[in-house]
Design an enzyme around this catalytic site. Structure first.
Site, PDB file in Angstrom:
ATOM      1  N   HIS A 162       1.084  -3.474   2.070  1.00 18.48           N
ATOM      2  CA  HIS A 162       1.845  -2.912   0.939  1.00 18.48           C
ATOM      3  C   HIS A 162       1.538  -1.420   0.987  1.00 18.48           C
ATOM      4  CE1 HIS A 162       3.107  -3.160  -3.557  1.00 18.48           C
ATOM      5  NE2 HIS A 162       2.847  -1.879  -3.309  1.00 18.48           N
ATOM      6  N   HIS A 189       7.318  -3.556  -3.929  1.00 17.66           N
ATOM      7  CA  HIS A 189       6.707  -3.922  -2.649  1.00 17.66           C
ATOM      8  C   HIS A 189       7.461  -3.269  -1.504  1.00 17.66           C
ATOM      9  CE1 HIS A 189       4.303  -6.245   0.186  1.00 17.66           C
ATOM     10  NE2 HIS A 189       5.416  -6.318   0.898  1.00 17.66           N
ATOM     11  N   ASP A 207     -10.561   2.360  -4.757  1.00 12.32           N
ATOM     12  CA  ASP A 207     -10.728   1.471  -3.602  1.00 12.32           C
ATOM     13  C   ASP A 207     -11.996   0.646  -3.788  1.00 12.32           C
ATOM     14  OD1 ASP A 207      -9.523   1.595  -0.433  1.00 12.32           O
ATOM     15  OD2 ASP A 207     -11.447   0.597  -0.762  1.00 12.32           O
ATOM     16  N   HIS A 215       0.443   2.162   0.772  1.00 14.20           N
ATOM     17  CA  HIS A 215      -0.536   2.780  -0.128  1.00 14.20           C
ATOM     18  C   HIS A 215      -0.998   4.102   0.456  1.00 14.20           C
ATOM     19  CE1 HIS A 215      -2.574  -0.054   2.583  1.00 14.20           C
ATOM     20  NE2 HIS A 215      -3.580   0.796   2.616  1.00 14.20           N
TER      21      HIS A 215
HETATM   22  P1  5GP Z   1      -5.730   0.116   4.766  1.00 14.60           P
HETATM   23  O1  5GP Z   1      -6.814  -0.277   5.721  1.00 14.60           O
HETATM   24  O2  5GP Z   1      -4.647  -0.949   4.679  1.00 14.60           O
HETATM   25  O3  5GP Z   1      -5.198   1.485   4.957  1.00 14.60           O
HETATM   26  O4  5GP Z   1      -6.442   0.202   3.359  1.00 14.60           O
HETATM   27  C1  5GP Z   1      -6.591  -0.876   2.510  1.00 14.60           C
HETATM   28  C2  5GP Z   1      -7.650  -0.474   1.499  1.00 14.60           C
HETATM   29  O5  5GP Z   1      -7.566  -1.367   0.412  1.00 14.60           O
HETATM   30  C3  5GP Z   1      -9.077  -0.572   2.048  1.00 14.60           C
HETATM   31  O6  5GP Z   1      -9.692   0.697   1.918  1.00 14.60           O
HETATM   32  C4  5GP Z   1      -9.725  -1.639   1.163  1.00 14.60           C
HETATM   33  O7  5GP Z   1     -11.057  -1.324   0.857  1.00 14.60           O
HETATM   34  C5  5GP Z   1      -8.840  -1.651  -0.068  1.00 14.60           C
HETATM   35  N1  5GP Z   1      -8.726  -2.942  -0.727  1.00 14.60           N
HETATM   36  C6  5GP Z   1      -8.443  -4.144  -0.125  1.00 14.60           C
HETATM   37  N2  5GP Z   1      -8.376  -5.116  -1.057  1.00 14.60           N
HETATM   38  C7  5GP Z   1      -8.621  -4.533  -2.252  1.00 14.60           C
HETATM   39  C8  5GP Z   1      -8.691  -5.026  -3.591  1.00 14.60           C
HETATM   40  O8  5GP Z   1      -8.526  -6.214  -3.874  1.00 14.60           O
HETATM   41  N3  5GP Z   1      -8.962  -4.123  -4.564  1.00 14.60           N
HETATM   42  C9  5GP Z   1      -9.166  -2.788  -4.308  1.00 14.60           C
HETATM   43  N4  5GP Z   1      -9.416  -2.003  -5.340  1.00 14.60           N
HETATM   44  N5  5GP Z   1      -9.095  -2.289  -3.056  1.00 14.60           N
HETATM   45  C10 5GP Z   1      -8.835  -3.145  -2.046  1.00 14.60           C
HETATM   46 ZN    ZN Z   2       3.107  -5.879  -2.400  1.00 14.47          ZN
END
Ligand code: 5GP
Ligand code: ZN
Length: 119
Positions: free
Chosen positions: A98, A45, A29, A100
């Site tokens: 997406h 996706h 992350d 995760h």
């Molecule tokens: P969500 O909030 O959707 O559960 O988590 C998304 C996660 O993706 C966040 O912890 C954020 O730091 C991480 N993230 C967002 N954009 C990128 C990116 O371009 N590269 C990486 N490695 N992590 C990302």
């Molecule tokens: Zn995607």
């Protein structure tokens, strides 16, 4: 499709992958919330856990948990344990549409570990 995790998973955005196979990619992350914070994504996706369809998607998600266990063992954090989190939609704090799975470890992760308002 203009999706950052699709682009990371298909190599369009160069990223050091922690793990990769036919179905899944894993990478650190960009804003780690714990000493270990790895994101596991399906290469296909799937927008969120709510967009999850039976059949192939179920097999992929099962496979992701296999990959998580493998990486945890290989990287030596399986024994101390870790948390797997998936956020869904606005109230769930999902910021990237997406599917995760956050894998958090390296310290005791407090519950719930995520504050949607913090982002
Ligand atoms: P969500 O909030 O959707 O559960 O988590 C998304 C996660 O993706 C966040 O912890 C954020 O730091 C991480 N993230 C967002 N954009 C990128 C990116 O371009 N590269 C990486 N490695 N992590 C990302
Ligand atoms: Zn995607």
């Amino acid at each position: 499709m203009d999706c950052v995790f699709c682009k990371i998973a298909n190599g369009e955005i160069p990223t050091d992958l922690v793990y990769e196979d036919e179905w899944v990619a894993a990478f650190n992350d960009i804003e780690p919330m714990a000493p270990i914070h790895i994101l596991f994504v399906p290469k296909k996706h799937i927008a969120s856990s709510n967009a999850f369809a039976q059949g192939e998607d179920a097999a992929i998600v099962g496979h992701i948990f296999e990959a998580i266990a493998k990486v945890a063992k290989e990287q030596g954090f399986a024994q101390d344990g870790y948390r797997v989190v998936t956020n869904c939609g606005t109230n769930g704090g999902q910021s990237v549409p997406h599917l995760h799975f956050h894998v958090l470890g390296g310290k005791k992760i407090r519950f719930p570990g995520f504050d949607p308002d913090a982002k």
